[in-house]
Design a protein around this motif. Structure first.
Motif, PDB file in Angstrom:
ATOM      1  N   ALA A   1      26.675   9.540 -30.310  1.00 43.12           N
ATOM      2  CA  ALA A   1      25.659   9.289 -29.298  1.00 43.12           C
ATOM      3  C   ALA A   1      25.620   7.793 -28.994  1.00 43.12           C
ATOM      4  O   ALA A   1      25.976   6.967 -29.834  1.00 43.12           O
ATOM      5  N   VAL A   2      25.175   7.481 -27.809  1.00 39.34           N
ATOM      6  CA  VAL A   2      24.945   6.096 -27.415  1.00 39.34           C
ATOM      7  C   VAL A   2      23.485   5.972 -27.005  1.00 39.34           C
ATOM      8  O   VAL A   2      22.861   6.941 -26.581  1.00 39.34           O
ATOM      9  N   SER A   3      22.970   4.768 -27.156  1.00 36.13           N
ATOM     10  CA  SER A   3      21.569   4.513 -26.879  1.00 36.13           C
ATOM     11  C   SER A   3      21.445   3.250 -26.046  1.00 36.13           C
ATOM     12  O   SER A   3      22.191   2.295 -26.259  1.00 36.13           O
ATOM     13  N   ALA A   4      20.489   3.245 -25.115  1.00 35.11           N
ATOM     14  CA  ALA A   4      20.262   2.056 -24.294  1.00 35.11           C
ATOM     15  C   ALA A   4      18.762   1.908 -24.042  1.00 35.11           C
ATOM     16  O   ALA A   4      18.116   2.854 -23.577  1.00 35.11           O
ATOM     17  N   PRO A   5      18.206   0.741 -24.367  1.00 35.13           N
ATOM     18  CA  PRO A   5      16.794   0.512 -24.060  1.00 35.13           C
ATOM     19  C   PRO A   5      16.603   0.299 -22.560  1.00 35.13           C
ATOM     20  O   PRO A   5      17.359  -0.437 -21.933  1.00 35.13           O
ATOM     21  N   LEU A   6      15.617   0.964 -22.005  1.00 34.60           N
ATOM     22  CA  LEU A   6      15.283   0.782 -20.597  1.00 34.60           C
ATOM     23  C   LEU A   6      14.122  -0.191 -20.445  1.00 34.60           C
ATOM     24  O   LEU A   6      14.053  -0.925 -19.471  1.00 34.60           O
ATOM     25  N   VAL A   7      13.205  -0.155 -21.409  1.00 32.74           N
ATOM     26  CA  VAL A   7      12.063  -1.068 -21.451  1.00 32.74           C
ATOM     27  C   VAL A   7      11.943  -1.575 -22.880  1.00 32.74           C
ATOM     28  O   VAL A   7      11.939  -0.776 -23.817  1.00 32.74           O
ATOM     29  N   GLN A   8      11.865  -2.866 -23.058  1.00 31.81           N
ATOM     30  CA  GLN A   8      11.672  -3.471 -24.373  1.00 31.81           C
ATOM     31  C   GLN A   8      10.578  -4.519 -24.242  1.00 31.81           C
ATOM     32  O   GLN A   8      10.836  -5.679 -24.023  1.00 31.81           O
ATOM     33  N   ALA A   9       9.353  -4.095 -24.361  1.00 32.11           N
ATOM     34  CA  ALA A   9       8.212  -5.005 -24.325  1.00 32.11           C
ATOM     35  C   ALA A   9       7.274  -4.532 -25.430  1.00 32.11           C
ATOM     36  O   ALA A   9       7.747  -4.088 -26.467  1.00 32.11           O
ATOM     37  N   ARG A  10       5.993  -4.589 -25.217  1.00 34.00           N
ATOM     38  CA  ARG A  10       5.063  -4.032 -26.204  1.00 34.00           C
ATOM     39  C   ARG A  10       5.356  -2.542 -26.387  1.00 34.00           C
ATOM     40  O   ARG A  10       5.328  -2.020 -27.481  1.00 34.00           O
ATOM     41  N   GLN A  11       5.663  -1.883 -25.315  1.00 36.38           N
ATOM     42  CA  GLN A  11       6.077  -0.477 -25.368  1.00 36.38           C
ATOM     43  C   GLN A  11       7.587  -0.399 -25.227  1.00 36.38           C
ATOM     44  O   GLN A  11       8.217  -1.355 -24.794  1.00 36.38           O
ATOM     45  N   SER A  12       8.163   0.733 -25.606  1.00 38.81           N
ATOM     46  CA  SER A  12       9.613   0.862 -25.454  1.00 38.81           C
ATOM     47  C   SER A  12       9.956   2.211 -24.837  1.00 38.81           C
ATOM     48  O   SER A  12       9.281   3.211 -25.073  1.00 38.81           O
ATOM     49  N   LEU A  13      11.000   2.201 -24.053  1.00 36.28           N
ATOM     50  CA  LEU A  13      11.548   3.396 -23.430  1.00 36.28           C
ATOM     51  C   LEU A  13      13.052   3.340 -23.653  1.00 36.28           C
ATOM     52  O   LEU A  13      13.710   2.375 -23.263  1.00 36.28           O
ATOM     53  N   VAL A  14      13.595   4.358 -24.323  1.00 40.83           N
ATOM     54  CA  VAL A  14      15.001   4.361 -24.723  1.00 40.83           C
ATOM     55  C   VAL A  14      15.644   5.660 -24.271  1.00 40.83           C
ATOM     56  O   VAL A  14      15.053   6.736 -24.389  1.00 40.83           O
ATOM     57  N   VAL A  15      16.865   5.567 -23.757  1.00 38.60           N
ATOM     58  CA  VAL A  15      17.634   6.756 -23.394  1.00 38.60           C
ATOM     59  C   VAL A  15      18.809   6.885 -24.366  1.00 38.60           C
ATOM     60  O   VAL A  15      19.425   5.888 -24.738  1.00 38.60           O
ATOM     61  N   ASN A  16      19.064   8.113 -24.813  1.00 37.18           N
ATOM     62  CA  ASN A  16      20.195   8.433 -25.688  1.00 37.18           C
ATOM     63  C   ASN A  16      21.006   9.532 -25.018  1.00 37.18           C
ATOM     64  O   ASN A  16      20.432  10.435 -24.391  1.00 37.18           O
ATOM     65  N   ALA A  17      22.302   9.493 -25.190  1.00 33.86           N
ATOM     66  CA  ALA A  17      23.169  10.556 -24.678  1.00 33.86           C
ATOM     67  C   ALA A  17      24.329  10.732 -25.654  1.00 33.86           C
ATOM     68  O   ALA A  17      24.771   9.779 -26.295  1.00 33.86           O
ATOM     69  N   GLY A  18      24.800  11.960 -25.763  1.00 33.30           N
ATOM     70  CA  GLY A  18      25.917  12.202 -26.667  1.00 33.30           C
ATOM     71  C   GLY A  18      26.211  13.684 -26.808  1.00 33.30           C
ATOM     72  O   GLY A  18      25.847  14.485 -25.947  1.00 33.30           O
ATOM     73  N   TRP A  19      26.864  14.028 -27.892  1.00 38.43           N
ATOM     74  CA  TRP A  19      27.234  15.409 -28.194  1.00 38.43           C
ATOM     75  C   TRP A  19      26.808  15.733 -29.613  1.00 38.43           C
ATOM     76  O   TRP A  19      26.917  14.890 -30.506  1.00 38.43           O
ATOM     77  N   THR A  20      26.380  16.960 -29.812  1.00 37.58           N
ATOM     78  CA  THR A  20      26.114  17.475 -31.153  1.00 37.58           C
ATOM     79  C   THR A  20      27.182  18.511 -31.453  1.00 37.58           C
ATOM     80  O   THR A  20      27.370  19.456 -30.686  1.00 37.58           O
ATOM     81  N   TRP A  21      27.912  18.305 -32.561  1.00 39.82           N
ATOM     82  CA  TRP A  21      28.921  19.272 -32.976  1.00 39.82           C
ATOM     83  C   TRP A  21      28.304  20.203 -33.995  1.00 39.82           C
ATOM     84  O   TRP A  21      27.633  19.774 -34.928  1.00 39.82           O
ATOM     85  N   LYS A  22      28.499  21.492 -33.800  1.00 39.71           N
ATOM     86  CA  LYS A  22      28.033  22.498 -34.740  1.00 39.71           C
ATOM     87  C   LYS A  22      29.254  23.266 -35.242  1.00 39.71           C
ATOM     88  O   LYS A  22      30.042  23.768 -34.449  1.00 39.71           O
ATOM     89  N   SER A  23      29.398  23.327 -36.552  1.00 35.62           N
ATOM     90  CA  SER A  23      30.541  24.030 -37.143  1.00 35.62           C
ATOM     91  C   SER A  23      30.455  25.521 -36.842  1.00 35.62           C
ATOM     92  O   SER A  23      29.381  26.048 -36.516  1.00 35.62           O
ATOM     93  N   ALA A  24      31.587  26.212 -36.982  1.00 38.00           N
ATOM     94  CA  ALA A  24      31.596  27.670 -36.773  1.00 38.00           C
ATOM     95  C   ALA A  24      30.622  28.343 -37.732  1.00 38.00           C
ATOM     96  O   ALA A  24      29.942  29.304 -37.354  1.00 38.00           O
ATOM     97  N   ALA A  25      30.518  27.838 -38.961  1.00 36.07           N
ATOM     98  CA  ALA A  25      29.585  28.433 -39.934  1.00 36.07           C
ATOM     99  C   ALA A  25      28.137  28.265 -39.485  1.00 36.07           C
ATOM    100  O   ALA A  25      27.334  29.206 -39.599  1.00 36.07           O
ATOM    101  N   ALA A  26      27.793  27.089 -38.960  1.00 36.01           N
ATOM    102  CA  ALA A  26      26.422  26.863 -38.491  1.00 36.01           C
ATOM    103  C   ALA A  26      26.107  27.713 -37.259  1.00 36.01           C
ATOM    104  O   ALA A  26      25.041  28.329 -37.171  1.00 36.01           O
ATOM    105  N   VAL A  27      27.042  27.763 -36.320  1.00 33.64           N
ATOM    106  CA  VAL A  27      26.821  28.575 -35.115  1.00 33.64           C
ATOM    107  C   VAL A  27      26.726  30.055 -35.491  1.00 33.64           C
ATOM    108  O   VAL A  27      25.875  30.783 -34.983  1.00 33.64           O
ATOM    109  N   ASP A  28      27.558  30.499 -36.419  1.00 35.69           N
ATOM    110  CA  ASP A  28      27.503  31.895 -36.858  1.00 35.69           C
ATOM    111  C   ASP A  28      26.181  32.205 -37.556  1.00 35.69           C
ATOM    112  O   ASP A  28      25.579  33.253 -37.336  1.00 35.69           O
ATOM    113  N   TYR A  29      25.697  31.274 -38.372  1.00 36.62           N
ATOM    114  CA  TYR A  29      24.440  31.492 -39.102  1.00 36.62           C
ATOM    115  C   TYR A  29      23.272  31.695 -38.137  1.00 36.62           C
ATOM    116  O   TYR A  29      22.451  32.585 -38.318  1.00 36.62           O
ATOM    117  N   TYR A  30      23.187  30.861 -37.103  1.00 32.92           N
ATOM    118  CA  TYR A  30      22.055  30.919 -36.176  1.00 32.92           C
ATOM    119  C   TYR A  30      22.249  31.888 -35.010  1.00 32.92           C
ATOM    120  O   TYR A  30      21.277  32.459 -34.515  1.00 32.92           O
TER     121      TYR A  30
END
Length: 97
Positions: A1-30
């Motif tokens: 994943a990558v992350s980028a701050p959009l607002v960095q002041a007293r408050q913060s706003l951050v965007v993240n984007a990426g991929w989550t990999w799930k193994s065949a065992a995890a996908v089969d379990y759920y």
């Protein structure tokens, strides 16, 4: 994943984007169904927008919205009805120390 701050002041706003990999065992379990559907591993792309606002030294308001696009290995399961998952959260963090 990558992350980028959009607002960095007293408050913060951050965007993240990426991929989550799930193994065949995890996908089969759920998402697998015995004797009917045995899935493979999957990659789910996602984007997340997070917000934080300190209210005091100990209290912070936090919130996020998370969008995930499900891989075909999950979507093809007979117990899944959609391709997209949206999760939202809002709450407070309390700093103990």
């Amino acid at each position: 994943a990558v992350s980028a701050p959009l607002v960095q002041a007293r408050q913060s706003l951050v965007v993240n984007a990426g991929w989550t990999w799930k193994s065949a065992a995890a996908v089969d379990y759920y998402y697998g169904v015995k004797d009917l559907y045995r899935p493979d591993a999957g990659f789910n792309p996602f984007i997340k927008l997070s917000y934080a606002l300190p209210l005091s030294e100990r209290w912070t308001l936090t919130a996020f919205v998370h969008y995930e696009y499900l891989d075909g290995a999950i979507v093809d399961s007979p117990i899944v009805t959609g391709r997209e998952v949206v999760t939202a959260f809002a709450g407070f963090n309390f700093k103990v120390l």
